[in-house]
Design a protein around this motif. Structure first.
Motif, PDB file in Angstrom:
ATOM      1  N   GLU A  38     -12.598   9.639  -5.068  1.00 20.94           N
ATOM      2  CA  GLU A  38     -12.771   8.709  -3.949  1.00 20.94           C
ATOM      3  C   GLU A  38     -11.389   8.270  -3.480  1.00 20.94           C
ATOM      4  N   LYS A  39     -11.303   7.899  -2.202  1.00 26.42           N
ATOM      5  CA  LYS A  39     -10.045   7.358  -1.687  1.00 26.42           C
ATOM      6  C   LYS A  39      -9.828   5.968  -2.268  1.00 26.42           C
ATOM      7  N   ASP A  40      -8.590   5.692  -2.684  1.00 26.65           N
ATOM      8  CA  ASP A  40      -8.197   4.368  -3.139  1.00 26.65           C
ATOM      9  C   ASP A  40      -7.532   3.658  -1.965  1.00 26.65           C
ATOM     10  N   ASP A  41      -7.155   2.426  -2.140  1.00 27.69           N
ATOM     11  CA  ASP A  41      -6.497   1.671  -1.072  1.00 27.69           C
ATOM     12  C   ASP A  41      -4.979   1.864  -1.063  1.00 27.69           C
ATOM     13  N   ILE A  42      -4.454   2.674  -1.965  1.00 29.78           N
ATOM     14  CA  ILE A  42      -3.013   2.847  -2.075  1.00 29.78           C
ATOM     15  C   ILE A  42      -2.568   4.026  -1.212  1.00 29.78           C
ATOM     16  N   THR A  43      -1.675   3.749  -0.261  1.00 28.33           N
ATOM     17  CA  THR A  43      -1.048   4.781   0.561  1.00 28.33           C
ATOM     18  C   THR A  43       0.441   4.486   0.641  1.00 28.33           C
ATOM     19  N   GLY A  44       1.205   5.464   1.070  1.00 32.74           N
ATOM     20  CA  GLY A  44       2.639   5.252   1.199  1.00 32.74           C
ATOM     21  C   GLY A  44       3.340   6.526   1.585  1.00 32.74           C
ATOM     22  N   CYS A  45       4.633   6.600   1.237  1.00 35.58           N
ATOM     23  CA  CYS A  45       5.403   7.798   1.539  1.00 35.58           C
ATOM     24  C   CYS A  45       6.535   7.945   0.535  1.00 35.58           C
ATOM     25  N   VAL A  46       7.021   9.175   0.438  1.00 34.50           N
ATOM     26  CA  VAL A  46       8.168   9.495  -0.401  1.00 34.50           C
ATOM     27  C   VAL A  46       9.190  10.211   0.486  1.00 34.50           C
ATOM     28  N   TYR A  47      10.465   9.861   0.292  1.00 31.91           N
ATOM     29  CA  TYR A  47      11.535  10.442   1.109  1.00 31.91           C
ATOM     30  C   TYR A  47      12.116  11.688   0.458  1.00 31.91           C
ATOM     31  N   GLN A  48      12.338  12.691   1.276  1.00 33.52           N
ATOM     32  CA  GLN A  48      12.871  13.973   0.823  1.00 33.52           C
ATOM     33  C   GLN A  48      14.249  13.791   0.208  1.00 33.52           C
ATOM     34  N   GLY A  49      14.467  14.432  -0.952  1.00 32.63           N
ATOM     35  CA  GLY A  49      15.781  14.443  -1.579  1.00 32.63           C
ATOM     36  C   GLY A  49      16.196  13.121  -2.199  1.00 32.63           C
ATOM     37  N   LYS A  56       2.315   1.042   1.092  1.00 35.43           N
ATOM     38  CA  LYS A  56       1.892   0.211   2.214  1.00 35.43           C
ATOM     39  C   LYS A  56       1.123  -0.997   1.685  1.00 35.43           C
ATOM     40  N   VAL A  57       1.583  -2.172   2.084  1.00 37.65           N
ATOM     41  CA  VAL A  57       0.937  -3.435   1.724  1.00 37.65           C
ATOM     42  C   VAL A  57       0.691  -4.175   3.034  1.00 37.65           C
ATOM     43  N   GLY A  58      -0.562  -4.247   3.459  1.00 40.14           N
ATOM     44  CA  GLY A  58      -0.859  -4.804   4.776  1.00 40.14           C
ATOM     45  C   GLY A  58      -0.289  -3.877   5.832  1.00 40.14           C
ATOM     46  N   GLU A  59       0.565  -4.394   6.686  1.00 37.61           N
ATOM     47  CA  GLU A  59       1.196  -3.585   7.733  1.00 37.61           C
ATOM     48  C   GLU A  59       2.637  -3.222   7.383  1.00 37.61           C
ATOM     49  N   GLU A  60       3.087  -3.574   6.180  1.00 36.97           N
ATOM     50  CA  GLU A  60       4.476  -3.358   5.780  1.00 36.97           C
ATOM     51  C   GLU A  60       4.552  -2.383   4.613  1.00 36.97           C
ATOM     52  N   TYR A  61       5.744  -1.847   4.407  1.00 36.87           N
ATOM     53  CA  TYR A  61       5.992  -0.952   3.282  1.00 36.87           C
ATOM     54  C   TYR A  61       6.972  -1.619   2.328  1.00 36.87           C
ATOM     55  N   ARG A  62       6.641  -1.544   1.048  1.00 32.79           N
ATOM     56  CA  ARG A  62       7.492  -2.100   0.004  1.00 32.79           C
ATOM     57  C   ARG A  62       7.872  -1.000  -0.981  1.00 32.79           C
ATOM     58  N   ASP A  73      10.960  -7.126  -1.496  1.00 30.94           N
ATOM     59  CA  ASP A  73      10.735  -7.411  -0.082  1.00 30.94           C
ATOM     60  C   ASP A  73      10.323  -6.155   0.675  1.00 30.94           C
ATOM     61  N   PRO A  74       9.594  -6.338   1.784  1.00 25.46           N
ATOM     62  CA  PRO A  74       9.269  -5.196   2.640  1.00 25.46           C
ATOM     63  C   PRO A  74      10.547  -4.563   3.189  1.00 25.46           C
ATOM     64  N   VAL A  75      10.483  -3.268   3.456  1.00 26.11           N
ATOM     65  CA  VAL A  75      11.615  -2.534   4.023  1.00 26.11           C
ATOM     66  C   VAL A  75      11.223  -2.119   5.436  1.00 26.11           C
ATOM     67  N   PRO A  76      11.945  -2.585   6.441  1.00 26.90           N
ATOM     68  CA  PRO A  76      11.584  -2.231   7.823  1.00 26.90           C
ATOM     69  C   PRO A  76      11.890  -0.779   8.149  1.00 26.90           C
ATOM     70  N   ASN A  77      11.105  -0.219   9.055  1.00 26.64           N
ATOM     71  CA  ASN A  77      11.327   1.104   9.649  1.00 26.64           C
ATOM     72  C   ASN A  77      11.240   2.279   8.673  1.00 26.64           C
ATOM     73  N   VAL A  78      10.573   2.103   7.536  1.00 22.89           N
ATOM     74  CA  VAL A  78      10.349   3.254   6.659  1.00 22.89           C
ATOM     75  C   VAL A  78       8.915   3.734   6.842  1.00 22.89           C
ATOM     76  N   CYS A  79       8.685   5.002   6.567  1.00 19.50           N
ATOM     77  CA  CYS A  79       7.362   5.621   6.624  1.00 19.50           C
ATOM     78  C   CYS A  79       6.748   5.558   8.013  1.00 19.50           C
ATOM     79  N   GLU A  80       7.559   5.359   9.029  1.00 21.66           N
ATOM     80  CA  GLU A  80       7.082   5.308  10.409  1.00 21.66           C
ATOM     81  C   GLU A  80       7.710   6.470  11.177  1.00 21.66           C
ATOM     82  N   THR A  81       6.875   7.323  11.716  1.00 21.66           N
ATOM     83  CA  THR A  81       7.354   8.492  12.439  1.00 21.66           C
ATOM     84  C   THR A  81       8.068   8.084  13.730  1.00 21.66           C
TER      85      THR A  81
END
Length: 85
Positions: A38-49, A56-62, A73-81
């Protein structure tokens, strides 16, 4: 409590963020016993290299350390295309 978790890559190619860095989005799935995944509520991204993983926590990425109970603290402008040019 889930018996198993797995990370699922949600697209076939890297995305590029506004800073020109490549990242790959992911989602976490859970399974209880021999039930289906089943899908969990945890999503996010990993950076190459790098070891940079964001959740993702709410609308922000930590940073992923958040899942270990760290107060990060949240990190702005990550995981956003970046917009197509």
């Amino acid at each position: 409590m889930p018996h198993q978790r797995r990370v699922r890559i949600v697209q076939a190619a890297y995305s590029t963020d506004k800073s020109g860095r490549n990242f790959m989005p992911f989602a976490v799935d859970i399974r209880y016993g021999s039930d289906d995944w089943e899908k969990d509520d945890i999503t996010g991204c990993v950076y190459q290299g790098s070891a940079n993983i964001f959740i993702k926590v709410g609308e922000e990425y930590r940073p992923a350390a958040f899942l270990l109970g760290k107060n990060v603290d949240p990190v702005p402008n990550v995981c956003e295309t970046a917009p197509a040019s």
